[in-house]
Design a protein around this motif. Structure first.
Motif, short mmCIF file in Angstrom:
data_model
loop_
_atom_site.label_atom_id
_atom_site.label_comp_id
_atom_site.label_asym_id
_atom_site.label_seq_id
_atom_site.Cartn_x
_atom_site.Cartn_y
_atom_site.Cartn_z
N PHE A 167 0.84 -1.19 0.00
CA PHE A 167 0.00 0.00 0.00
C PHE A 167 0.88 1.25 0.00
O PHE A 167 1.86 1.31 0.75
CB PHE A 167 -0.89 0.05 1.25
CG PHE A 167 -1.81 -1.15 1.40
CD1 PHE A 167 -3.03 -1.18 0.74
CD2 PHE A 167 -1.44 -2.24 2.17
CE1 PHE A 167 -3.89 -2.27 0.87
CE2 PHE A 167 -2.28 -3.34 2.30
CZ PHE A 167 -3.51 -3.36 1.65
N ASN B 283 3.16 1.84 3.56
CA ASN B 283 2.83 0.92 4.64
C ASN B 283 4.13 0.49 5.32
O ASN B 283 5.14 0.27 4.65
CB ASN B 283 2.10 -0.29 4.05
CG ASN B 283 1.68 -1.29 5.11
OD1 ASN B 283 2.52 -1.96 5.69
ND2 ASN B 283 0.38 -1.40 5.33
N HIS C 251 -0.27 1.73 8.55
CA HIS C 251 -0.84 1.76 7.19
C HIS C 251 -0.29 2.96 6.43
O HIS C 251 0.09 3.98 7.03
CB HIS C 251 -2.36 1.84 7.26
CG HIS C 251 -3.03 0.57 7.69
ND1 HIS C 251 -4.36 0.32 7.54
CD2 HIS C 251 -2.50 -0.56 8.27
CE1 HIS C 251 -4.66 -0.88 7.98
NE2 HIS C 251 -3.55 -1.44 8.45
N ALA C 252 -0.29 2.85 5.11
CA ALA C 252 0.28 3.92 4.28
C ALA C 252 -0.36 5.27 4.60
O ALA C 252 0.35 6.28 4.77
CB ALA C 252 0.08 3.57 2.81
N GLU C 253 -1.66 5.31 4.68
CA GLU C 253 -2.35 6.60 4.83
C GLU C 253 -2.19 7.17 6.24
O GLU C 253 -2.11 8.39 6.42
CB GLU C 253 -3.84 6.46 4.49
CG GLU C 253 -4.11 6.00 3.07
CD GLU C 253 -4.23 4.48 2.97
OE1 GLU C 253 -3.56 3.75 3.73
OE2 GLU C 253 -5.02 4.02 2.14
N THR D 288 -5.04 1.95 -2.64
CA THR D 288 -6.23 1.16 -2.26
C THR D 288 -7.09 2.03 -1.36
O THR D 288 -6.58 2.83 -0.57
CB THR D 288 -5.81 -0.13 -1.52
OG1 THR D 288 -5.03 -0.94 -2.40
CG2 THR D 288 -7.00 -0.94 -1.05
N GLU D 289 -8.38 1.85 -1.45
CA GLU D 289 -9.33 2.61 -0.61
C GLU D 289 -8.87 2.60 0.85
O GLU D 289 -8.53 1.54 1.39
CB GLU D 289 -10.71 1.95 -0.74
CG GLU D 289 -11.78 2.67 0.06
CD GLU D 289 -13.17 2.08 -0.20
OE1 GLU D 289 -13.32 1.19 -1.07
OE2 GLU D 289 -14.11 2.54 0.47
N PRO D 290 -8.89 3.74 1.52
CA PRO D 290 -8.47 3.77 2.93
C PRO D 290 -9.39 2.94 3.81
O PRO D 290 -10.60 2.94 3.64
CB PRO D 290 -8.59 5.26 3.31
CG PRO D 290 -8.76 6.01 2.04
CD PRO D 290 -9.28 5.06 1.01
N CYS D 291 -8.79 2.25 4.79
CA CYS D 291 -9.58 1.51 5.77
C CYS D 291 -10.23 2.50 6.74
O CYS D 291 -9.97 3.70 6.69
CB CYS D 291 -8.70 0.50 6.51
SG CYS D 291 -7.66 1.26 7.78
N1 LIG Z 1 -5.57 1.45 2.15
C1 LIG Z 1 -4.91 0.60 2.94
N2 LIG Z 1 -5.50 -0.52 3.32
C2 LIG Z 1 -4.79 -1.34 4.12
N3 LIG Z 1 -5.15 -2.54 4.66
C3 LIG Z 1 -4.10 -2.98 5.36
N4 LIG Z 1 -3.08 -2.09 5.33
C4 LIG Z 1 -3.49 -1.07 4.56
C5 LIG Z 1 -2.86 0.15 4.13
O1 LIG Z 1 -1.71 0.48 4.45
N5 LIG Z 1 -3.62 0.95 3.33
#
Ligand SMILES: Nc1nc2[nH]cnc2c(=O)[nH]1
Length: 167
Positions: free
Chosen positions: A38, A54, A65-67, A92-95
């Motif tokens: 990510f 990430n 996580h990246a965001e 990828t869509e943010p969690c």
């Molecule tokens: N968008 C996003 N989803 C995740 N799901 C697990 N890790 C991550 C991450 O770093 N970014």
């Protein structure tokens, strides 16, 4: 689960597409260094770009996580005013956790490539890997200020960066 239909890449403005592709190259870099695949960038109104990868594995931090990493880095580098005019691009869509961080940072616009539903479909091939099925639009909708969300965007590399990873 998100049922938002994917946008073709050519529906995005070229500047948005370029930053989204940058986020995906960072996802690849995260994977290459041993982290989960990510990546994300924040772009401030003056064009300043802050990167986030990430770091769950290399920093042994389940919240890396990246965001979430990116929001911390962007808050350290940018003014509150700049954050309030910034866009966050993510592979990828943010969690739900990252969506909360984006919201609290005051970032008003998010562009993502791979949808959470698609990520879950990829990851669920693997038993025992937890997922959190809560689309970012639903989290933002509970907030007190609007956040524009654009995505998913059909970019093959956004899915390809997960290929063979969650096995
Ligand atoms: N968008 C996003 N989803 C995740 N799901 C697990 N890790 C991550 C991450 O770093 N970014």
């Amino acid at each position: 689960m998100s049922l938002t239909p994917p946008l073709p890449a050519d529906a995005l403005a070229p500047v948005d597409l370029g930053h989204l592709e940058h986020a995906i190259t960072l996802a690849r870099a995260a994977r290459d260094r041993g982290d989960h695949p990510f990546g994300a960038v924040v772009v401030a109104p003056d064009g300043t770009v802050v990167e986030g990868l990430n770091s769950v594995v290399t920093q042994d931090d389940p919240t890396g996580h990246a965001e979430t990493n990116l929001v911390r880095a962007a808050a350290a580098r940018l003014t509150t005013e700049a954050l309030r005019g910034a866009t966050l691009y993510t592979s990828t869509e943010p969690c739900a956790m990252c969506t909360g961080a984006i919201y609290w940072a005051g970032i008003p616009r998010v562009v993502y490539a791979l949808g959470e539903d698609e990520l879950i479909r990829i990851v669920q091939a693997q038993e025992g890997i937890p997922t959190l099925a809560l689309p970012c639009r639903e989290v933002f909708a509970r907030g007190g200020r609007p956040v524009e969300v654009i995505g998913p965007v059909l970019l093959p590399e956004a899915a390809a960066v997960h290929d063979g990873f969650w096995i």
